[in-house]
Design a protein around this motif. Structure first.
Motif, PDB file in Angstrom:
ATOM      1  N   HIS A 215       0.825  -1.212   0.000  1.00  0.00           N
ATOM      2  CA  HIS A 215       0.000   0.000   0.000  1.00  0.00           C
ATOM      3  C   HIS A 215       0.859   1.262   0.000  1.00  0.00           C
ATOM      4  CE1 HIS A 215      -3.285   2.759   0.919  1.00  0.00           C
ATOM      5  NE2 HIS A 215      -2.560   3.231   1.914  1.00  0.00           N
ATOM      6  N   ASP A 216       1.995   1.208   0.670  1.00  0.00           N
ATOM      7  CA  ASP A 216       2.878   2.380   0.720  1.00  0.00           C
ATOM      8  C   ASP A 216       3.414   2.719  -0.669  1.00  0.00           C
ATOM      9  OD1 ASP A 216       2.630   2.526   3.538  1.00  0.00           O
ATOM     10  OD2 ASP A 216       4.165   0.975   3.752  1.00  0.00           O
ATOM     11  N   LEU A 217       3.749   1.695  -1.437  1.00  0.00           N
ATOM     12  CA  LEU A 217       4.223   1.926  -2.804  1.00  0.00           C
ATOM     13  C   LEU A 217       3.110   2.516  -3.659  1.00  0.00           C
ATOM     14  CD1 LEU A 217       6.278   1.636  -5.108  1.00  0.00           C
ATOM     15  CD2 LEU A 217       5.446  -0.716  -5.420  1.00  0.00           C
ATOM     16  N   TRP A 218       1.924   1.917  -3.585  1.00  0.00           N
ATOM     17  CA  TRP A 218       0.802   2.436  -4.379  1.00  0.00           C
ATOM     18  C   TRP A 218       0.510   3.893  -4.006  1.00  0.00           C
ATOM     19  CZ3 TRP A 218       2.086  -1.002  -7.172  1.00  0.00           C
ATOM     20  CH2 TRP A 218       1.672  -2.317  -7.223  1.00  0.00           C
ATOM     21  N   GLN A 219       0.634   4.208  -2.731  1.00  0.00           N
ATOM     22  CA  GLN A 219       0.362   5.566  -2.270  1.00  0.00           C
ATOM     23  C   GLN A 219       1.334   6.562  -2.899  1.00  0.00           C
ATOM     24  OE1 GLN A 219       0.739   6.270   2.058  1.00  0.00           O
ATOM     25  NE2 GLN A 219      -1.366   7.023   1.995  1.00  0.00           N
ATOM     26  N   GLY A 220       2.607   6.179  -2.976  1.00  0.00           N
ATOM     27  CA  GLY A 220       3.596   7.068  -3.573  1.00  0.00           C
ATOM     28  C   GLY A 220       3.334   7.309  -5.049  1.00  0.00           C
ATOM     29  N   ILE A 221       3.026   6.246  -5.789  1.00  0.00           N
ATOM     30  CA  ILE A 221       2.795   6.397  -7.229  1.00  0.00           C
ATOM     31  C   ILE A 221       1.465   7.101  -7.484  1.00  0.00           C
ATOM     32  CG2 ILE A 221       2.613   5.162  -9.429  1.00  0.00           C
ATOM     33  CD1 ILE A 221       4.400   2.989  -8.242  1.00  0.00           C
ATOM     34  N   SER A 222       0.478   6.872  -6.630  1.00  0.00           N
ATOM     35  CA  SER A 222      -0.796   7.592  -6.757  1.00  0.00           C
ATOM     36  C   SER A 222      -0.589   9.089  -6.569  1.00  0.00           C
ATOM     37  CB  SER A 222      -1.806   7.073  -5.726  1.00  0.00           C
ATOM     38  OG  SER A 222      -2.200   5.754  -6.015  1.00  0.00           O
ATOM     39  N   ALA A 223       0.244   9.454  -5.603  1.00  0.00           N
ATOM     40  CA  ALA A 223       0.505  10.872  -5.353  1.00  0.00           C
ATOM     41  C   ALA A 223       1.165  11.534  -6.557  1.00  0.00           C
ATOM     42  CB  ALA A 223       1.389  11.027  -4.117  1.00  0.00           C
ATOM     43  N   ALA A 224       1.998  10.786  -7.262  1.00  0.00           N
ATOM     44  CA  ALA A 224       2.702  11.347  -8.419  1.00  0.00           C
ATOM     45  C   ALA A 224       1.831  11.405  -9.666  1.00  0.00           C
ATOM     46  CB  ALA A 224       3.958  10.525  -8.705  1.00  0.00           C
ATOM     47  N   THR A 225       0.834  10.524  -9.747  1.00  0.00           N
ATOM     48  CA  THR A 225       0.066  10.391 -10.991  1.00  0.00           C
ATOM     49  C   THR A 225      -1.374  10.866 -10.897  1.00  0.00           C
ATOM     50  OG1 THR A 225      -0.617   8.133 -10.416  1.00  0.00           O
ATOM     51  CG2 THR A 225       1.448   8.383 -11.659  1.00  0.00           C
TER      52      THR A 225
END
Length: 650
Positions: A215-225
């Motif tokens: 979830h932490d990884l998805w959160q980072g990429i979601s914030a960027a995209t």
């Protein structure tokens, strides 16, 4: 790094360690630039040792085996150079994915290994050596390995529970490395490479010197995209398998249906419950100009999409998506014919993926092997090495599957000769400093394939090279690229003198490249007495680092395949005790079992292991048995089709 210099060292004597040092110096600053997270230590050392298993990252230290990280650039092949680069670059990636940010528990091992695979074997190498075509090699290597393994019922999700210590070593498999890397590559393509890396940087910065979960990884990429990455990607990580898309055509365009792909054929309903969110990446053409719709996503079991089917089109552009595509025979023929044109709209990676799908779909019974053979036949004028590599791999697998059917094997070899001997005649046997990397690799592949197909002319040239070596004691006239095939041909068609010479080369260990060539050749003999001698060498003399290559060589040889398995079984306790605490125990098991194609062999192997404690390699054993079952069904189903195709075409 701003503020101070990071010192890189290799702890080993001799010039063969220089390349690893150069790789470290080149890659480390690039990682800092890409991740926007500084390497936090004043040094990064690499310690090389004999009889070490693989390579491993530590805090400020990489440890690795001499046989995989030492290299003499003058006496090594192109592929060996790339391999050393990838291994070291992969381990450097772990300074970020593993050390600076660490997975919370073993169930998310892929956060370490999947990222190190993607970064260390694709993104960073492609920036330093674009001429290596890392993306195309990724498709042939990691992507294809991932899909082949994940097509088994015994597969497991990328993120998988790890309830006890016995399971940890088994999790270091092609799903944690290759599938995870392929899924992340698909995501990068969908959101865009720059946004993907920006999201990864945010993820690392949010968890510096801490632990993380998916979830932490998805959160980072979601914030960027600005995209809900968890909704798009969760099933690719938490669910087993991957889909095959069946494409049919109607007046509106194309109808696409997704089902789980299994190498044994259509999945039963209980194994076909997942509905993936699938980036379709549709390539279409208008007025001779191609375009790619990266936003198109299949979110249901099936849907219809508007496409002009009178013009060339293809799903999974660039083979970025982790799935297979099944077209109608008519559409496959059209795509393959268009792909064979000099200025085709379909790229190198499109052709490679199409070829891999054709072989995999025929093996699973969704199509016939004759359809994949037809694609290969259409592409005999192909110019690119990577596509030829895929064709060779597909044909080699067919030969290995039908290894006990002399008629099929001879027809396949005859077909291989028609493909590869003309390449040998065009490219010759001499290597020049002016040769491009692709030309070098294609020449080596062509000679190796022609020799494997028993072409008399090629065999005579290689045997003459070895005879000159025997006469002079100097092998400098044998190019590094041809060392393995020359040594193997010498042993296969020679006798005691040739074999003893190769054993001496193996034991001298002058360079890892030469020793690798010798170990492969030691398994090439057709003489039962020499085969027995090799098995005795394995049991009584071989070092831990040598066992798997020697077993793999014997298993690849039809004359010694059963001897390899018998040796493993008869000395099971010895080998188990040597490898029980190593990551490669499952690899050893697979090397001895993975080549059989009959129900009788399936039953014999299953019976043998029923009384063994298989807890440390249960996945590898189950995957091997699944593979035998699939190959056995393939032989029963498709032998007539293959022979009929050869009767009509060759």
């Amino acid at each position: 790094m701003p503020g101070y210099t990071t010192t890189v060292n290799v702890i080993f004597t001799g010039h063969q360690a220089q390349f690893v040092l150069d790789v470290t110096a080149a890659c480390l600053p690039l990682y800092e630039e890409v991740f926007k997270v500084e390497y936090p230590l004043p040094k990064l050392d690499t310690l090389l040792a004999h009889d070490f298993e693989g390579a491993m990252e530590h805090w400020g230290l990489i440890t690795g085996a001499t046989q995989i990280l030492l290299i003499d650039l003058i006496k090594s092949t192109q592929q060996e150079k790339v391999s050393v680069f990838h291994i070291q670059c992969h381990e450097i990636a772990h300074m970020w994915f593993g050390n600076i940010t660490t997975m919370k528990w073993w169930d998310t091992l892929y956060l370490n290994e999947g990222f190190a695979t993607l970064m260390g074997e694709l993104i960073i190498p492609d920036r330093i050596h674009p001429e290596w075509r890392a993306g195309s090699e990724f498709v042939v290597g990691h992507f294809n390995r991932a899909l082949n393994l994940d097509a088994k019922l015994s597969s497991h999700p990328v993120e998988v529970e790890c309830p006890d210590a016995n399971r940890i070593n088994e999790m270091f498999d092609d799903l944690s490395y290759s599938k995870a890397g392929s899924v992340l590559r698909m995501l990068s393509h969908y959101v865009g490479a720059d946004k993907f890396l920006e999201g990864v940087s945010l993820y690392l910065k949010a968890h510096l010197f801490g632990n993380a979960v998916t979830h932490d990884l998805w959160q980072g990429i979601s914030a960027a995209t600005g995209i809900d990455i968890a909704e798009l990607m969760d099933d690719w990580i938490t669910k087993i398998g991957y889909p095959v898309l069946t494409v049919t055509e109607n007046v509106a365009g194309i109808h696409v249906r997704q089902d789980r792909f299994l190498e044994t054929g259509p999945a039963d309903p209980k194994d076909n419950e997942t509905i993936w969110n699938i980036p379709l990446s549709l390539l279409s053409t208008e007025h001779g100009i191609s375009s790619v719709d990266k936003a198109m996503v299949l979110r249901e079991r099936e849907a219809t999409f508007v496409v002009d089917t009178t013009k060339p089109f293809k799903l999974n552009t660039g083979t970025k998506g982790v799935y297979r595509v099944l077209y109608t025979p008519k559409r496959l023929a059209k795509i393959a014919t268009e792909a064979a044109q000099p200025k085709s709209v379909f790229s190198l990676d499109d052709r490679t993926g199409l070829l891999q799908d054709a072989f995999a779909l025929s093996k699973a019974g969704f199509s016939t092997p004759s359809s994949s053979l037809t694609v290969v036949d259409l592409w005999r004028s192909e110019k690119e090495y990577v596509v030829w590599e895929g064709m060779a791999a597909g044909l080699d697998e067919l030969v290995s599957i039908w290894w006990e059917d002399a008629s099929v094997v001879e027809n396949l070899k005859r077909f291989q000769r028609t493909l590869f001997v003309p390449l040998v005649e065009r490219l010759g046997y001499e290597y020049s400093e002016n040769d491009s990397r692709d030309r070098i690799l294609l020449r080596t592949l062509a000679i190796t394939q022609a020799a494997a197909a028993d072409d008399k002319g090629v065999l005579q040239v290689l045997q003459a090279k070895f005879k000159r070596f025997l006469k002079t004691g100097n092998n400098s006239h044998i190019p590094a690229e041809l060392q393995q095939v020359t040594y193997a041909v010498a042993v296969k068609f020679g006798g005691r003198v040739e074999y003893d010479t190769i054993v001496k080369i193996f034991e001298l260990r002058r360079t890892p490249s030469e020793q690798k060539a010798a170990s492969f050749a030691m398994g090439a003999s057709q003489d039962l007495e020499i085969i027995h001698e090799t098995t005795e060498f394995i049991v009584n003399k071989a070092r831990d680092q040598d066992l798997i290559p020697l077993f793999a060589a014997l298993s690849a040889n039809f004359a010694s395949r059963r001897a390899a398995t018998q040796t493993f079984m008869q000395n099971y306790d010895t080998f188990y005790n040597r490898y029980k605490d190593q990551l490669s125990l499952g690899v050893l098991v697979s090397a001895c079992l993975n080549y059989y194609s009959s129900q009788a062999d399936y039953q014999a192997i299953e019976t043998y292991f029923k009384v063994k404690d298989t807890s440390k390699y249960s996945h590898a054993l189950a995957q091997s048995l699944d593979g035998i079952k699939a190959r056995s069904a393939y032989v029963e189903r498709a032998t007539a089709d293959i022979l009929d195709w050869f009767h009509k075409n060759i």
